[in-house]
Design a protein around this motif. Structure first.
Motif: not given
Length: 226
Positions: A54-61, A63-66, A68-74, A80-89
């Motif tokens: 997919q080519v997505l018209d989205i920008k990850i900020g 200051d809001s990386m976490t 925005d990344s969850i939004t993209l991952a969805k 995936w259930n957003v409430s159960k999503m985790k992130t790792k830097f």
């Protein structure tokens, strides 16, 4: 700091003469591919990714990386259930920012979101990079590429051991890496229909990078770009 960036950029550019932009991560990935129990899952993910890029018209900020990344991952994993999503830097990069998204308890099924470093497009052809990542993915030589967005890409994750200098000296590791490197270089240069390069571009890219370091080039950049 500038010497570190210069060295890493030159190494990157040398590898970019083939436009296979994996740097040391390629060696680590090849090691994982040979020794991971998840090779069959990897091949299944490759086929899925080739058919669903997919080519997505989205920008990850920054200051809001976490968030925005969850939004993209969805988007990539709508089940995936957003409430159960985790992130790792991941913090090994010099210019890019890398974050992984996964469901709680399923870190091996992580997707990676790489945000490009500021102004790296000045010396890295991002369009060509995506084309070649997809080509490499077709031959099981890179993780599956799921999407590109305005300032980065989203791709698969392979759980494994991070290779080091001692491990690469082991015969079984070095020989298998060489086999995969040979496979990579056996891919026809012309198979990528969008390839705009007709010859090795090592010195072209090095000259491009050096020109960016000249005072005249720096003078044309505003303070934020510098």
């Amino acid at each position: 700091m500038s010497s570190i960036l210069t060295t890493s950029a030159i190494v990157f550019t040398i590898l970019s003469c083939f436009h296979f932009t994996f740097k040391l991560n390629l060696v680590n990935f090849l090691f994982i591919l040979f020794f991971s129990d998840a090779r069959q899952d990897f091949k299944m993910n490759v086929k899925k990714a080739l058919n669903s890029f997919q080519v997505l018209d989205i920008k990850i900020g920054s200051d809001s990386m976490t968030e925005d990344s969850i939004t993209l991952a969805k988007i990539i994993r709508p089940e995936w259930n957003v409430s159960k999503m985790k992130t790792k830097f991941f913090t090994n990069g010099t210019t890019n920012q890398l974050i992984g998204c996964f469901l709680e308890g399923h870190e091996s099924d992580m997707i990676l979101i790489r945000v490009y470093g500021a102004n790296t497009h000045l010396f890295i052809d991002r369009s060509q990079e995506i084309d070649n990542l997809q080509l490499m993915n077709k031959y099981y030589l890179s993780p599956p590429l799921f999407a590109s967005f305005n300032n980065g890409i989203c791709y698969g994750y392979n759980e494994g051991i991070v290779i080091n200098r001692e491990m690469v000296k082991e015969e079984i590791v070095s020989l298998n890496i060489c086999k995969m490197m040979a496979k990579m270089h056996s891919i026809s240069f012309h198979e990528n229909k969008n390839n705009k390069y007709t010859q090795a571009c090592l010195f072209v890219d090095l000259r491009k990078y050096v020109n960016l370091l000249l005072p005249s080039s720096l003078a044309n950049l505003n303070l934020d770009q510098k």
